[in-house]
Design a protein around this motif. Structure first.
Motif, mmCIF file in Angstrom:
data_model
loop_
_atom_site.group_PDB
_atom_site.id
_atom_site.type_symbol
_atom_site.label_atom_id
_atom_site.label_comp_id
_atom_site.label_asym_id
_atom_site.label_seq_id
_atom_site.Cartn_x
_atom_site.Cartn_y
_atom_site.Cartn_z
ATOM 1 N N HIS A 93 -27.329 -12.954 80.800
ATOM 2 C CA HIS A 93 -27.891 -14.290 81.026
ATOM 3 C C HIS A 93 -29.375 -14.235 81.381
ATOM 4 C CE1 HIS A 93 -24.096 -16.359 80.799
ATOM 5 N NE2 HIS A 93 -23.582 -15.702 81.822
ATOM 6 N N CYS A 94 -29.722 -13.346 82.324
ATOM 7 C CA CYS A 94 -31.070 -13.366 82.883
ATOM 8 C C CYS A 94 -31.378 -12.018 83.532
ATOM 9 C CB CYS A 94 -31.179 -14.497 83.919
ATOM 10 S SG CYS A 94 -32.854 -14.941 84.384
ATOM 11 N N PHE A 95 -32.656 -11.756 83.799
ATOM 12 C CA PHE A 95 -33.076 -10.526 84.474
ATOM 13 C C PHE A 95 -34.357 -10.817 85.240
ATOM 14 C CE2 PHE A 95 -35.199 -10.558 80.381
ATOM 15 C CZ PHE A 95 -36.510 -10.264 80.727
ATOM 16 N N ALA A 96 -34.786 -9.844 86.045
ATOM 17 C CA ALA A 96 -36.034 -9.987 86.792
ATOM 18 C C ALA A 96 -36.619 -8.614 87.076
ATOM 19 C CB ALA A 96 -35.806 -10.740 88.102
ATOM 20 N N PHE A 97 -37.964 -8.566 87.135
ATOM 21 C CA PHE A 97 -38.691 -7.357 87.520
ATOM 22 C C PHE A 97 -39.039 -7.429 89.005
ATOM 23 C CE2 PHE A 97 -39.805 -7.563 82.979
ATOM 24 C CZ PHE A 97 -39.748 -6.222 82.593
ATOM 25 N N SER A 98 -39.163 -6.254 89.637
ATOM 26 C CA SER A 98 -39.796 -6.200 90.950
ATOM 27 C C SER A 98 -41.307 -6.286 90.749
ATOM 28 C CB SER A 98 -39.439 -4.895 91.675
ATOM 29 O OG SER A 98 -39.972 -3.773 90.963
ATOM 30 N N ASN A 99 -42.059 -6.440 91.827
ATOM 31 C CA ASN A 99 -43.513 -6.602 91.714
ATOM 32 C C ASN A 99 -44.196 -5.437 91.012
ATOM 33 O OD1 ASN A 99 -43.482 -9.092 92.846
ATOM 34 N ND2 ASN A 99 -44.439 -8.521 94.780
ATOM 35 N N ASP A 100 -43.708 -4.219 91.268
ATOM 36 C CA ASP A 100 -44.331 -3.042 90.653
ATOM 37 C C ASP A 100 -43.593 -2.565 89.404
ATOM 38 O OD1 ASP A 100 -42.027 -2.089 91.794
ATOM 39 O OD2 ASP A 100 -43.019 -0.747 93.221
ATOM 40 N N ALA A 101 -42.584 -3.327 88.965
ATOM 41 C CA ALA A 101 -41.783 -3.012 87.776
ATOM 42 C C ALA A 101 -41.002 -1.706 87.915
ATOM 43 C CB ALA A 101 -42.655 -2.982 86.522
ATOM 44 N N ALA B 277 -36.725 -14.227 78.498
ATOM 45 C CA ALA B 277 -37.756 -13.218 78.251
ATOM 46 C C ALA B 277 -38.834 -13.386 79.307
ATOM 47 C CB ALA B 277 -38.350 -13.355 76.857
ATOM 48 N N ALA B 278 -39.522 -12.302 79.649
ATOM 49 C CA ALA B 278 -40.533 -12.383 80.700
ATOM 50 C C ALA B 278 -41.505 -11.216 80.603
ATOM 51 C CB ALA B 278 -39.869 -12.390 82.081
ATOM 52 N N ILE B 279 -42.686 -11.405 81.218
ATOM 53 C CA ILE B 279 -43.675 -10.347 81.368
ATOM 54 C C ILE B 279 -43.485 -9.722 82.748
ATOM 55 C CG2 ILE B 279 -46.147 -9.810 81.425
ATOM 56 C CD1 ILE B 279 -46.659 -12.306 79.795
ATOM 57 N N SER B 280 -43.596 -8.404 82.842
ATOM 58 C CA SER B 280 -43.506 -7.747 84.146
ATOM 59 C C SER B 280 -44.742 -8.086 84.973
ATOM 60 C CB SER B 280 -43.404 -6.234 83.972
ATOM 61 O OG SER B 280 -44.585 -5.716 83.365
ATOM 62 N N PRO B 281 -44.619 -8.164 86.313
ATOM 63 C CA PRO B 281 -45.771 -8.487 87.159
ATOM 64 C C PRO B 281 -46.937 -7.512 86.997
ATOM 65 C CG PRO B 281 -43.746 -8.726 88.401
ATOM 66 C CD PRO B 281 -43.374 -8.111 87.092
ATOM 67 N N ALA C 66 -33.366 -6.237 87.917
ATOM 68 C CA ALA C 66 -32.022 -6.759 88.181
ATOM 69 C C ALA C 66 -31.576 -7.582 86.985
ATOM 70 C CB ALA C 66 -32.007 -7.607 89.448
ATOM 71 N N SER C 67 -30.275 -7.609 86.731
ATOM 72 C CA SER C 67 -29.744 -8.366 85.598
ATOM 73 C C SER C 67 -28.390 -8.963 85.975
ATOM 74 C CB SER C 67 -29.602 -7.461 84.361
ATOM 75 O OG SER C 67 -28.767 -6.352 84.658
ATOM 76 N N VAL C 68 -28.029 -10.061 85.302
ATOM 77 C CA VAL C 68 -26.720 -10.689 85.508
ATOM 78 C C VAL C 68 -26.136 -10.999 84.138
ATOM 79 C CG1 VAL C 68 -27.722 -13.004 85.730
ATOM 80 C CG2 VAL C 68 -25.450 -12.541 86.675
ATOM 81 N N SER C 69 -24.834 -10.738 83.990
ATOM 82 C CA SER C 69 -24.205 -10.798 82.667
ATOM 83 C C SER C 69 -22.977 -11.688 82.650
ATOM 84 C CB SER C 69 -23.819 -9.378 82.233
ATOM 85 O OG SER C 69 -22.956 -9.383 81.121
ATOM 86 N N ARG D 218 -29.113 -18.279 86.583
ATOM 87 C CA ARG D 218 -30.508 -17.935 86.841
ATOM 88 C C ARG D 218 -30.540 -16.838 87.891
ATOM 89 N NH1 ARG D 218 -34.015 -19.981 83.217
ATOM 90 N NH2 ARG D 218 -35.619 -19.549 84.774
ATOM 91 N N LEU D 219 -31.609 -16.040 87.872
ATOM 92 C CA LEU D 219 -31.700 -14.894 88.773
ATOM 93 C C LEU D 219 -33.114 -14.757 89.306
ATOM 94 C CD1 LEU D 219 -30.312 -11.331 88.053
ATOM 95 C CD2 LEU D 219 -32.740 -11.633 88.511
ATOM 96 N N ALA D 220 -33.249 -14.385 90.582
ATOM 97 C CA ALA D 220 -34.554 -14.095 91.181
ATOM 98 C C ALA D 220 -34.401 -12.896 92.103
ATOM 99 C CB ALA D 220 -35.082 -15.300 91.955
ATOM 100 N N LEU D 221 -35.373 -11.977 92.047
ATOM 101 C CA LEU D 221 -35.371 -10.777 92.871
ATOM 102 C C LEU D 221 -36.514 -10.873 93.863
ATOM 103 C CD1 LEU D 221 -34.015 -7.966 93.213
ATOM 104 C CD2 LEU D 221 -35.722 -7.068 91.600
ATOM 105 N N SER D 222 -36.231 -10.662 95.136
ATOM 106 C CA SER D 222 -37.274 -10.766 96.153
ATOM 107 C C SER D 222 -38.339 -9.694 95.917
ATOM 108 C CB SER D 222 -36.674 -10.625 97.555
ATOM 109 O OG SER D 222 -36.123 -9.326 97.725
ATOM 110 N N PRO D 223 -39.576 -9.925 96.357
ATOM 111 C CA PRO D 223 -40.659 -8.961 96.117
ATOM 112 C C PRO D 223 -40.352 -7.547 96.597
ATOM 113 C CG PRO D 223 -41.560 -11.029 96.903
ATOM 114 C CD PRO D 223 -40.072 -11.142 97.009
ATOM 115 N N ASP D 224 -39.600 -7.408 97.708
ATOM 116 C CA ASP D 224 -39.261 -6.072 98.209
ATOM 117 C C ASP D 224 -37.945 -5.555 97.642
ATOM 118 O OD1 ASP D 224 -37.395 -7.629 99.500
ATOM 119 O OD2 ASP D 224 -38.185 -7.293 101.519
#
Length: 445
Positions: free
Chosen positions: A282-290, A234-238, A294-297, A334-340
């Motif tokens: 498994h995991c997801f990530a927001f971009s900087n502006d939401a 779980a996470a908060i969007s930037p 991205a997600s991985v399953s 685990r997953l990470a999305l670059s700022p751009d």
């Protein structure tokens, strides 16, 4: 009358014989001891001095014990490895970059939180400041938006603790824990925490189906039941507008945290869902502006989504790209999305894989990066470095796929540029990206 006299004579003879026997034994022992001393004395002195000392001295035993108790640090080398941060004496479980880009916070089971200066990452020496976690250790750490405090989740206390950062004259910080920790509310292990960049709320999520929204004073504003059987992330969007979670179900659920014009909390409402996976996420990530996610399953795929939609009008996110990641079908990721949003980093076990999101192709792989499974993965705010932790070290990698994506994007935009000023700006960005790749030996001819 002669019998008693006879018995006295026999008794006297017995004692005399016993005394003689004891004297003989003592003389024999003395003779043997003397013979041994003669043999030792007859040995040459050189033989004594050249004979190596037998192991087992007190100091040697202590050194052997220390070596056994302290495991060797995992060694990893790669031409794209920018730095390795190695001040923790325990396994690192979480890390967080500050919003101003100046610091990286890490927490480990050695009862410390370390604050690293990002400007030292490409230097030989890596400075860090230590905050002690009294009578406990932190499993999660997050910076406050103003970078004047950080929060941690306590492993044994099962609650949040806030540390204030006071700057010293020498440029360092003094860390002071607040007098009271947050009250205990979760009934299952907590998997993630976060602070909204607006500073209006804190989120904690546990492995059951609970996500709590708190104010900064430790009062629960809202309880979210995700209805996902269990939460895996779980996470908060930037942008601080959304909170999302994923788990046993094949979707990612997103809620909007609503506040009034005067900053007062109002409600939590369902915003939208990412639907398209066929197994648990498994995991997801927001971009900087939401505007991207991205997600991985567990279905062995990753997906990139356009979330810039009018969800209040029931508009669903658009699927932009799907890629294969077979490792996700057999183990957590685990997953990470670059700022751009140009690069997606996926970690499984002890390895990291970097994908170009425009083409969906894998561009880099780093095998056996850590001695333990990777616990956390994050890009710095510039997107030039990717950080990972999984043992007692943080390892930082140059993001070459990100530089290549910039080259591709600038070349495409240059063909469409209509003004000289725009063309000049694009040409400058293209040259910078190409120079970065050249310096890393990753420029494709």
């Amino acid at each position: 009358m002669e019998l008693p006299a006879m018995s006295d004579v026999m008794l006297l003879s017995f004692f005399v014989g016993l005394f003689a026997l004891m004297a003989s034994v003592a003389i024999a022992r003395g003779w043997l001891r003397a013979e041994e001393e003669k043999k030792k004395a007859s040995q040459p002195v050189a033989q004594k001095t050249n004979r190596p000392k037998k192991p087992g001295s007190k100091k040697q035993k202590q050194q052997q014990r220390i070596r056994k108790e302290k495991p060797q640090q995992h060694n990893f080398t790669h031409h794209l490895l920018a730095a390795a941060l190695k001040s923790h004496s325990g396994n690192i479980s979480c890390m967080d970059f500050s919003s101003n880009g100046k610091y990286l916070a890490t927490c480990a089971d050695d009862r410390t939180v370390r604050i690293w200066s990002t400007k030292d990452f490409l230097q030989r020496e890596h400075r860090s400041m230590r905050a002690n976690v009294e009578l406990d250790h932190a499993t999660l750490v997050r910076f406050s938006p103003d970078c004047r405090a950080f929060i941690v989740w306590l492993a044994n206390g099962d609650t949040l603790r806030v540390f204030k950062m006071s700057k010293r004259e020498d440029g360092g910080f003094t860390f002071t824990a607040t007098s009271e920790d947050f009250p205990k509310k979760h009934k299952a292990p907590v998997i993630n925490i976060g602070i909204a960049d607006t500073g209006k709320f804190i989120m904690t999520a546990s492995s059951d189906t609970t996500v709590l929204i708190w104010n900064l004073k430790g009062q629960v504003l809202s309880t979210i039941n995700t209805n996902q059987m269990n939460n895996t992330y779980a996470a908060i969007s930037p942008c601080s507008r959304f909170v999302a979670s994923c788990g046993f179900t094949p979707d990612v659920k997103v809620w909007e945290i609503c506040f009034g014009k005067k900053g007062e909390f109002q409600e939590v409402v369902r915003a939208f869902e990412l639907k398209g996976h066929s197994a648990a996420v498994h995991c997801f990530a927001f971009s900087n502006d939401a505007r991207r996610m991205a997600s991985v399953s567990k279905d062995g795929t990753w997906k990139l989504w356009d979330t810039d939609v009018e969800y209040k009008k029931q508009q669903d996110p658009y699927l932009l790209r799907t890629g294969r990641f077979e490792e996700a079908s057999t183990m957590p990721c685990r997953l990470a999305l670059s700022p751009d949003t140009h690069v997606l980093a996926l970690a499984s076990g002890t390895s990291i894989h970097l994908y170009n999101t425009r083409r969906g192709e894998k561009e880099e792989s780093f095998e056996q990066v850590h001695g333990e499974c990777i616990a956390d993965l994050a890009f710095d705010i510039t997107g030039r470095l990717l950080a990972s932790c999984g043992d007692r070290a943080v390892r930082l990698f140059h993001n070459t796929p990100g530089h290549r994506a910039v080259v591709e994007e600038m070349q495409t935009l240059l063909k469409r540029a209509s003004s000289d000023s725009t063309r000049q700006r694009l040409q400058q960005q293209l040259a910078q990206a190409q120079e970065a790749l050249k310096s890393l030996g990753a420029l494709k001819k």
